[in-house]
Design a protein around this motif. Structure first.
Motif, PDB file in Angstrom:
ATOM      1  N   ASN A  89       7.393   8.138  38.767  1.00 60.96           N
ATOM      2  CA  ASN A  89       7.206   8.673  37.423  1.00 60.96           C
ATOM      3  C   ASN A  89       5.725   8.732  37.068  1.00 60.96           C
ATOM      4  OD1 ASN A  89      10.124   8.789  36.575  1.00 60.96           O
ATOM      5  ND2 ASN A  89       9.969   6.612  37.055  1.00 60.96           N
ATOM      6  N   THR A 129       6.612  15.241  25.879  1.00 61.07           N
ATOM      7  CA  THR A 129       6.005  13.919  26.059  1.00 61.07           C
ATOM      8  C   THR A 129       4.967  13.865  27.176  1.00 61.07           C
ATOM      9  OG1 THR A 129       7.702  13.212  27.636  1.00 61.07           O
ATOM     10  CG2 THR A 129       8.158  12.862  25.282  1.00 61.07           C
ATOM     11  N   GLN A 130       4.851  14.960  27.960  1.00 58.55           N
ATOM     12  CA  GLN A 130       3.991  14.995  29.149  1.00 58.55           C
ATOM     13  C   GLN A 130       4.423  13.981  30.205  1.00 58.55           C
ATOM     14  OE1 GLN A 130       0.063  16.278  26.538  1.00 58.55           O
ATOM     15  NE2 GLN A 130      -0.310  15.273  28.489  1.00 58.55           N
ATOM     16  N   GLN A 131       5.681  13.604  30.178  1.00 64.73           N
ATOM     17  CA  GLN A 131       6.236  12.740  31.213  1.00 64.73           C
ATOM     18  C   GLN A 131       6.793  13.598  32.337  1.00 64.73           C
ATOM     19  OE1 GLN A 131       6.129   9.258  31.081  1.00 64.73           O
ATOM     20  NE2 GLN A 131       4.874   9.645  29.262  1.00 64.73           N
ATOM     21  N   SER A 190      13.940  24.125  35.758  1.00 66.74           N
ATOM     22  CA  SER A 190      13.733  22.734  35.357  1.00 66.74           C
ATOM     23  C   SER A 190      12.855  21.952  36.317  1.00 66.74           C
ATOM     24  CB  SER A 190      15.086  22.013  35.237  1.00 66.74           C
ATOM     25  OG  SER A 190      15.779  22.032  36.483  1.00 66.74           O
ATOM     26  N   ARG A 226       2.638  10.441  33.935  1.00 67.33           N
ATOM     27  CA  ARG A 226       2.291  11.220  32.747  1.00 67.33           C
ATOM     28  C   ARG A 226       1.182  12.172  33.134  1.00 67.33           C
ATOM     29  NH1 ARG A 226      -1.505  11.720  28.597  1.00 67.33           N
ATOM     30  NH2 ARG A 226      -0.601  12.498  26.645  1.00 67.33           N
ATOM     31  N   THR A 272       9.792  17.345  38.028  1.00 69.93           N
ATOM     32  CA  THR A 272      10.415  17.731  36.764  1.00 69.93           C
ATOM     33  C   THR A 272       9.511  17.253  35.634  1.00 69.93           C
ATOM     34  OG1 THR A 272      11.760  15.699  36.843  1.00 69.93           O
ATOM     35  CG2 THR A 272      12.778  17.728  37.644  1.00 69.93           C
ATOM     36  N   TYR A 273       9.433  18.053  34.569  1.00 68.55           N
ATOM     37  CA  TYR A 273       8.512  17.778  33.470  1.00 68.55           C
ATOM     38  C   TYR A 273       9.237  17.757  32.126  1.00 68.55           C
ATOM     39  CZ  TYR A 273       4.642  19.201  36.617  1.00 68.55           C
ATOM     40  OH  TYR A 273       3.752  19.318  37.640  1.00 68.55           O
ATOM     41  N   ASP A 274       8.756  16.894  31.243  1.00 67.39           N
ATOM     42  CA  ASP A 274       9.117  16.960  29.827  1.00 67.39           C
ATOM     43  C   ASP A 274       7.886  17.487  29.102  1.00 67.39           C
ATOM     44  OD1 ASP A 274       9.403  16.359  27.060  1.00 67.39           O
ATOM     45  OD2 ASP A 274      10.877  14.808  27.527  1.00 67.39           O
TER      46      ASP A 274
END
Length: 250
Positions: free
Chosen positions: A198, A176-178, A156, A200, A171-173
């Motif tokens: 935070n 959403t590229q967040q 993760s 993007r 950490t990446y989503d």
């Protein structure tokens, strides 16, 4: 209203210390050399100028540098180094804020464009850069290549710094590229401080499309300020887009 995190007084006061490695001559001098060459005799505009890590030595080279910065506390730290006459700054976000005049160079250093956490804002950042450029002027970003290839199944987070003073991981989503950068720093008294920011993430090809939407043309992409060739294994890139000479407005 911008989606960017806002550096407060405490974070601004600690910024130069916690980012000391980025002030080292072997890191900073190639960046200043690269940008001074592109600026030439014209003025330069830095988006997310911060405490002036790049702007102050660039101005010392004789380049007229202005800036846009979201955080007033960061500007206050910059003012400890140079006056408003030497390096004028507009407080605002780099997607919409404007500075009087036109520039031969607009640049965003050290991944700062990722502070804009929506694609729309990042597109507007490219458009804002184009608006500030003279025909033939250049927009430069320094940006890391997302490290998601390092993720094995089930992992993760990706580490980016592991020393006796600092442990950092992202950490990446993937949808959403967040992302979030997590920092654990050991202080002189033995305690640990946690901080997070935070972002993007943006792929190089996505940057090129944003540039095209802003009327800019890719001129150069290298892996670092020393102009190492950019390859599929590069973990960062310095990209230069040029505003065509026949551009009229933006």
């Amino acid at each position: 209203m911008t989606s960017s995190d806002l550096w407060d007084e405490d974070a601004a006061a600690r910024y130069d210390t916690t980012s000391a490695e980025m002030f080292a001559p072997h890191v900073l001098d190639p960046a200043v050399d690269f940008l001074a060459r592109l600026a030439g005799a014209g003025p330069a505009l830095e988006f997310a100028i911060g405490t002036g890590r790049v702007a102050v030595p660039l101005a010392a080279r004789g380049v007229r540098v202005s800036g846009i910065e979201l955080s007033q506390p960061m500007v206050d730290q910059l003012r400890r180094k140079v006056s408003a006459e030497e390096v004028p700054v507009v407080v605002g976000d780099m997607a919409t804020a404007t500075v009087s005049g036109e520039f031969s160079l607009v640049y965003v250093a050290w991944n700062s464009i990722g502070n804009l956490r929506t694609q729309d804002e990042q597109v507007r950042c490219f458009q804002n850069a184009a608006r500030h450029l003279v025909p033939g002027g250049r927009f430069v970003i320094e940006l890391w290549v997302p490290g998601i290839r390092r993720f094995p199944p089930g992992q993760s987070a990706v580490p980016f710094a592991v020393t006796d003073r600092h442990v950092g991981f992202d950490t990446y989503d993937m949808v959403t590229q967040q992302g979030t950068s997590h920092h654990y720093r050991r202080l002189d008294d033995g305690t640990t401080r946690y901080g997070a920011s935070n972002f993007r993430y943006i792929w190089p090809a996505e940057c090129d499309l944003m540039a095209r939407l802003a009327g800019l043309v890719l001129e150069q992409r290298v892996a670092d300020w020393a102009q190492t060739p950019f390859t599929s294994d590069s973990e960062s890139h310095i990209s230069v887009w040029r505003k065509p000479m026949d551009s009229v407005g933006s």
